[in-house]
Design a protein around this motif. Structure first.
Motif, PDB file in Angstrom:
ATOM      1  N   ASP A  89      -1.036  33.855 -11.572  1.00 13.81           N
ATOM      2  CA  ASP A  89      -2.399  33.537 -10.512  1.00 13.81           C
ATOM      3  C   ASP A  89      -2.296  33.453  -9.282  1.00 13.81           C
ATOM      4  O   ASP A  89      -1.182  32.849  -8.826  1.00 13.81           O
ATOM      5  CB  ASP A  89      -3.567  33.682 -10.903  1.00 13.81           C
TER       6      ASP A  89
ATOM      7  N   ARG B 179       2.426  38.294 -17.040  1.00 12.10           N
ATOM      8  CA  ARG B 179       1.310  38.254 -16.189  1.00 12.10           C
ATOM      9  C   ARG B 179       1.935  40.397 -16.234  1.00 12.10           C
ATOM     10  O   ARG B 179       1.095  41.142 -16.849  1.00 12.10           O
ATOM     11  CB  ARG B 179       0.755  38.331 -14.423  1.00 12.10           C
TER      12      ARG B 179
ATOM     13  N   ALA C  71       0.708  44.947 -17.229  1.00 12.28           N
ATOM     14  CA  ALA C  71       0.265  45.656 -16.803  1.00 12.28           C
ATOM     15  C   ALA C  71       0.305  47.083 -17.395  1.00 12.28           C
ATOM     16  O   ALA C  71       0.568  47.300 -18.688  1.00 12.28           O
ATOM     17  CB  ALA C  71       1.358  45.614 -15.469  1.00 12.28           C
TER      18      ALA C  71
ATOM     19  N   VAL D 243      -3.626  35.128 -19.253  1.00 12.26           N
ATOM     20  CA  VAL D 243      -3.070  35.535 -19.032  1.00 12.26           C
ATOM     21  C   VAL D 243      -4.245  36.870 -19.712  1.00 12.26           C
ATOM     22  O   VAL D 243      -5.082  36.893 -21.421  1.00 12.26           O
ATOM     23  CB  VAL D 243      -1.488  36.845 -19.612  1.00 12.26           C
TER      24      VAL D 243
ATOM     25  N   GLN E 237      -4.482  45.139 -16.481  1.00 13.97           N
ATOM     26  CA  GLN E 237      -4.375  46.684 -15.042  1.00 13.97           C
ATOM     27  C   GLN E 237      -3.599  46.881 -14.453  1.00 13.97           C
ATOM     28  O   GLN E 237      -2.284  46.519 -14.838  1.00 13.97           O
ATOM     29  CB  GLN E 237      -5.376  44.851 -14.358  1.00 13.97           C
TER      30      GLN E 237
ATOM     31  N   CYS F  45      -0.479  47.213 -11.805  1.00  9.79           N
ATOM     32  CA  CYS F  45      -0.234  45.811 -10.377  1.00  9.79           C
ATOM     33  C   CYS F  45      -0.125  46.194  -9.445  1.00  9.79           C
ATOM     34  O   CYS F  45      -0.466  44.893  -9.099  1.00  9.79           O
ATOM     35  CB  CYS F  45       1.806  46.546 -10.213  1.00  9.79           C
TER      36      CYS F  45
ATOM     37  N   ASP G 101      -3.284  46.467  -8.585  1.00  4.71           N
ATOM     38  CA  ASP G 101      -4.885  45.531  -9.264  1.00  4.71           C
ATOM     39  C   ASP G 101      -4.337  43.865  -8.847  1.00  4.71           C
ATOM     40  O   ASP G 101      -4.746  43.241  -8.378  1.00  4.71           O
ATOM     41  CB  ASP G 101      -5.374  45.752  -9.923  1.00  4.71           C
ATOM     42  N   MET G 102      -2.641  44.301 -10.164  1.00  6.39           N
ATOM     43  CA  MET G 102      -3.333  42.750  -9.820  1.00  6.39           C
ATOM     44  C   MET G 102      -1.949  42.084  -9.151  1.00  6.39           C
ATOM     45  O   MET G 102      -2.351  41.137  -9.062  1.00  6.39           O
ATOM     46  CB  MET G 102      -1.981  43.023 -11.368  1.00  6.39           C
TER      47      MET G 102
ATOM     48  N   GLU H 170      -4.819  40.927  -6.094  1.00  3.81           N
ATOM     49  CA  GLU H 170      -5.829  39.627  -6.068  1.00  3.81           C
ATOM     50  C   GLU H 170      -5.334  38.434  -6.420  1.00  3.81           C
ATOM     51  O   GLU H 170      -6.071  37.384  -6.100  1.00  3.81           O
ATOM     52  CB  GLU H 170      -6.369  40.136  -8.141  1.00  3.81           C
ATOM     53  N   ILE H 171      -4.236  38.899  -6.527  1.00  4.58           N
ATOM     54  CA  ILE H 171      -2.867  37.649  -6.631  1.00  4.58           C
ATOM     55  C   ILE H 171      -2.895  37.084  -5.153  1.00  4.58           C
ATOM     56  O   ILE H 171      -3.234  35.896  -4.474  1.00  4.58           O
ATOM     57  CB  ILE H 171      -1.774  37.508  -7.608  1.00  4.58           C
TER      58      ILE H 171
END
Ligand code: TUI
Length: 315
Positions: free
Chosen positions: A173, A193, A197, A284, A288, A290, A292-293, A296-297
């Motif tokens: 994250d 993570r 996906a 995890v 979601q 990739c 968005d992931m 977000e990170i």
């Protein structure tokens, strides 16, 4: 978020996807690259011509840079090494060994070479051999691991080499990305993570096993064979560890794991298959896309790193 790695690779965000066996195929790699990271096709032990097809399919899905991971325990590694050059792949990462003998081939073709290392000695050796960067991978990672932790390995590698360092192992994250940058890394590589996906072709049983996992739900099998592997605890790991503790020989242990990663990833057999995942699995929590992931990170890391005078560290 610009770093030496985003500049070197021509990508938007300092986030690289691990070249995971069976998991890192063209759909996942293209999704990560299209989201601004660096997607990687994991050649693992796939037949070389399949790797060529995977590269071509990835090119159909993205015009962004992507890479191929060459797993050096693969008897076909040399053929895969040539195929990446023939297909014009721009970035190669390597795992589970020393890629020195392919370095000249790749460098002459203008391929950026990024070996995964698990020690300072290997990082220095790779820099001398002409590597463009290294991934310093701690033992929090899933799959084949070394013995140093990410927290200790990354700063020591960053001190020992001039080339950029990518941190891997236990990062899932924005806090992990921010921490890695503070430890001296220029990017992170994440595996677990990305397994969950939306674009990942992994069987839903595997994704759910990761999502349900808690902090201490992984085991290391195979330490006695010289190839330690981290995966989530299940019937296979329990049986394996029992056999290993009773002094079983290599062939007996091999019987238990032959084709077992495929069984988990493709067939969804998460009890008798090998569910490779890192210690970050406990964090995890959702499937979601990739895009968005990654957003977000990066946003979370950005927020943490741009602290104001009145920032109170911690939560
Ligand atoms: O390669 C990985 N992770 C992997 S590969 C893999 S496939 C596999 N399946 C069954 C048995 C073995 C492999 C699953 N996960 N990560 C990168 C990595 N490389 N971690 C540690 C190393 C490493 C270890 C020793 C890199 C270099 C090295 O050098 C030893 C030497 O001197 O040759």
């Amino acid at each position: 978020m610009k770093t030496e790695i985003t500049k070197l690779l021509g990508i938007q965000y300092p986030v690289i996807q691990g070249g995971m066996a069976w998991v890192a195929e063209h759909n996942l790699a293209a999704a990560v690259s299209n989201a601004g990271g660096l997607g990687i096709i994991g050649a693992a032990s796939a037949p070389p011509e399949i790797v060529r097809q995977e590269i071509r399919k990835c090119k159909e899905l993205t015009d962004k840079p992507f890479g191929v991971n060459v797993m050096l325990l693969n008897p076909n590694a040399e053929e895969v090494a040539k195929i990446v050059v023939e297909e014009g792949v721009r970035v190669v990462t390597t795992g589970a060994g020393n890629p020195s003998k392919y370095m000249e081939l790749w460098k002459n073709a203008g391929v950026k070479v990024i070996p995964v290392v698990a020690s300072v000695a290997m990082a220095k050796l790779m820099e001398r051999a002409g590597a463009d960067a290294v991934v310093a991978e701690g033992m929090e990672s899933g799959g084949h691991i070394g013995s140093a932790t990410t927290m200790t390995l990354v700063p020591q590698v960053a001190d020992a080499v001039q080339i950029p360092v990518i941190a891997a192992g236990g990062i899932g994250d924005g806090r992990g990305l921010a921490a890695a940058l503070l430890l001296g890394a220029d990017a992170v590589q994440m595996g677990t993570r990305f397994v969950v996906a939306s674009e990942s072709i992994v069987h839903d049983n595997y994704k759910q096993k990761i999502i349900k996992a808690k902090d201490i739900d992984s085991e290391i099998t195979g330490a006695s064979t010289g190839h330690p592997i981290r995966s989530l605890r299940n019937k296979m790991t329990r049986e394996y560890l029992k056999l290993e503790q009773s002094g079983a020989d290599f062939m007996e242990l091999e019987k238990l794991t032959l084709g077992s990663l495929r069984k988990a990833v493709m067939d969804g057999d998460v009890e008798y298959g090998t569910v490779m995942a890192g210690q970050i699995a406990g964090m995890v929590s959702k499937v979601q896309p990739c895009k968005d992931m990654i957003e977000e990170i990066v946003q979370e890391a950005d927020r943490l790193l741009s602290c104001q005078e009145d920032t109170v560290w911690g939560r």
